[in-house]
Design a protein around this motif. Structure first.
Motif, PDB file in Angstrom:
ATOM      1  N   ALA A 113      -0.717  -6.684  13.649  1.00  0.00           N
ATOM      2  CA  ALA A 113      -1.778  -6.453  13.219  1.00  0.00           C
ATOM      3  C   ALA A 113      -1.969  -5.761  12.478  1.00  0.00           C
ATOM      4  N   LEU A 114      -3.127  -5.553  11.451  1.00  0.00           N
ATOM      5  CA  LEU A 114      -3.724  -5.020  10.600  1.00  0.00           C
ATOM      6  C   LEU A 114      -5.153  -4.868  10.810  1.00  0.00           C
ATOM      7  N   LEU A 115      -6.199  -3.270  10.712  1.00  0.00           N
ATOM      8  CA  LEU A 115      -7.476  -3.499  11.158  1.00  0.00           C
ATOM      9  C   LEU A 115      -8.152  -2.796   9.646  1.00  0.00           C
ATOM     10  N   GLY A 116      -8.800  -2.744   8.975  1.00  0.00           N
ATOM     11  CA  GLY A 116      -9.211  -2.023   8.463  1.00  0.00           C
ATOM     12  C   GLY A 116     -10.524  -2.534   7.218  1.00  0.00           C
ATOM     13  N   VAL A 117     -10.913  -1.782   5.889  1.00  0.00           N
ATOM     14  CA  VAL A 117     -12.360  -1.878   5.227  1.00  0.00           C
ATOM     15  C   VAL A 117     -11.969  -1.867   4.094  1.00  0.00           C
ATOM     16  N   ARG A 118     -12.570  -2.512   3.267  1.00  0.00           N
ATOM     17  CA  ARG A 118     -12.524  -3.254   1.948  1.00  0.00           C
ATOM     18  C   ARG A 118     -14.238  -2.636   1.521  1.00  0.00           C
ATOM     19  N   GLU A 119     -13.835  -2.439   0.255  1.00  0.00           N
ATOM     20  CA  GLU A 119     -15.407  -2.052  -0.381  1.00  0.00           C
ATOM     21  C   GLU A 119     -14.978  -3.447  -1.125  1.00  0.00           C
ATOM     22  N   GLY A 120     -16.296  -4.079  -0.894  1.00  0.00           N
ATOM     23  CA  GLY A 120     -16.424  -5.669  -1.623  1.00  0.00           C
ATOM     24  C   GLY A 120     -16.622  -5.552  -3.283  1.00  0.00           C
ATOM     25  N   PRO A 133       0.902  -1.230   0.154  1.00  0.00           N
ATOM     26  CA  PRO A 133       0.437  -0.225   0.084  1.00  0.00           C
ATOM     27  C   PRO A 133       0.731   1.310   0.484  1.00  0.00           C
ATOM     28  N   SER A 134       0.304   3.041  -0.119  1.00  0.00           N
ATOM     29  CA  SER A 134       1.039   3.869  -0.162  1.00  0.00           C
ATOM     30  C   SER A 134      -0.394   4.404   0.882  1.00  0.00           C
ATOM     31  N   GLY A 135       0.420   5.058   1.905  1.00  0.00           N
ATOM     32  CA  GLY A 135       0.038   5.875   3.415  1.00  0.00           C
ATOM     33  C   GLY A 135       1.157   6.539   3.696  1.00  0.00           C
ATOM     34  N   LEU A 161      -4.398  -0.644  -3.619  1.00  0.00           N
ATOM     35  CA  LEU A 161      -5.155  -0.240  -4.848  1.00  0.00           C
ATOM     36  C   LEU A 161      -6.704  -1.023  -5.113  1.00  0.00           C
ATOM     37  N   ASP A 162      -5.877  -2.268  -4.366  1.00  0.00           N
ATOM     38  CA  ASP A 162      -7.526  -3.176  -4.091  1.00  0.00           C
ATOM     39  C   ASP A 162      -9.065  -2.429  -3.677  1.00  0.00           C
ATOM     40  N   ARG A 163      -9.044  -1.304  -3.204  1.00  0.00           N
ATOM     41  CA  ARG A 163      -9.825  -0.274  -2.345  1.00  0.00           C
ATOM     42  C   ARG A 163      -9.546  -1.056  -1.071  1.00  0.00           C
ATOM     43  N   PHE A 164      -8.369  -1.103  -0.077  1.00  0.00           N
ATOM     44  CA  PHE A 164      -8.943  -1.612   0.694  1.00  0.00           C
ATOM     45  C   PHE A 164      -7.932  -0.243   2.023  1.00  0.00           C
ATOM     46  N   PHE A 165      -8.988   0.265   2.392  1.00  0.00           N
ATOM     47  CA  PHE A 165      -8.071   0.844   3.680  1.00  0.00           C
ATOM     48  C   PHE A 165      -7.776   0.596   5.292  1.00  0.00           C
ATOM     49  N   PHE A 166      -6.444   0.598   5.655  1.00  0.00           N
ATOM     50  CA  PHE A 166      -6.378  -0.155   7.001  1.00  0.00           C
ATOM     51  C   PHE A 166      -5.273   0.613   7.399  1.00  0.00           C
TER      52      PHE A 166
END
Length: 159
Positions: A95-102, A40-42, A66-71
């Motif tokens: 560890a990671l916690l995120g939201v992905r657009e389905g 990712p980029s961030g 780029l997979d519409r994944f914010f974490f």
């Protein structure tokens, strides 16, 4: 296209790496803020600990891939110098916690484990790093992924 941009950035950093008066390590307790590009980029934050018996540093990343994944991810890192080199290596669990657009535009929560490994070097108040991050998503389903990128952090405080 992303690989071309990464290759160009790495090529442009080579003269900086070759000429840098590097430091083997940032003093304990310092905090660096910067960014990372890749997948990712961030926004990246690294906080060095003061206790040599624990993790050397904690690495926080607020990212979008780029997979519409914010974490958000957190890693505890052990960092050590490479012998006869201005470079350091680092590695550690996270560890990671995120939201992905389905696929149906419904958002899904993602929770997982990750690891972070890479190399870095310091010049005055800056750290340049290159890292690879294998990730194992556990929720909503089990799947593996590999991320990584190149980044730059600025360190606050006197050195």
């Amino acid at each position: 296209m992303r690989r071309v941009l990464t290759a160009l950035l790495l090529t442009s950093l080579l003269p900086l790496i070759a000429q840098a008066q590097s430091y083997s390590h940032t003093p304990p307790g310092h905090t660096g803020l910067g960014g990372m590009i890749g997948n990712p980029s961030g926004l990246s934050l690294k906080v060095y600990g003061t206790d040599p018996a624990s993790f050397t540093a904690y690495d926080f990343l607020l990212a979008y891939d780029l997979d519409r994944f914010f974490f958000f991810s957190l890693h505890g890192l052990y960092e050590r110098p490479l012998p006869d080199s201005p470079l350091n290596y680092f590695l550690g669990p996270g560890a990671l916690l995120g939201v992905r657009e389905g696929s149906s535009h419904a958002n899904e929560m993602v929770l997982g484990l990750s690891a972070n490994l890479g190399i870095n070097f310091f010049t005055e108040r800056f750290e340049v790093f290159l890292q690879v991050t294998p990730r194992l998503h556990l929720i909503p389903e089990t799947e593996g992924d590999i991320g990584g990128g190149i980044g730059l952090r600025y360190y606050f405080g006197s050195q």
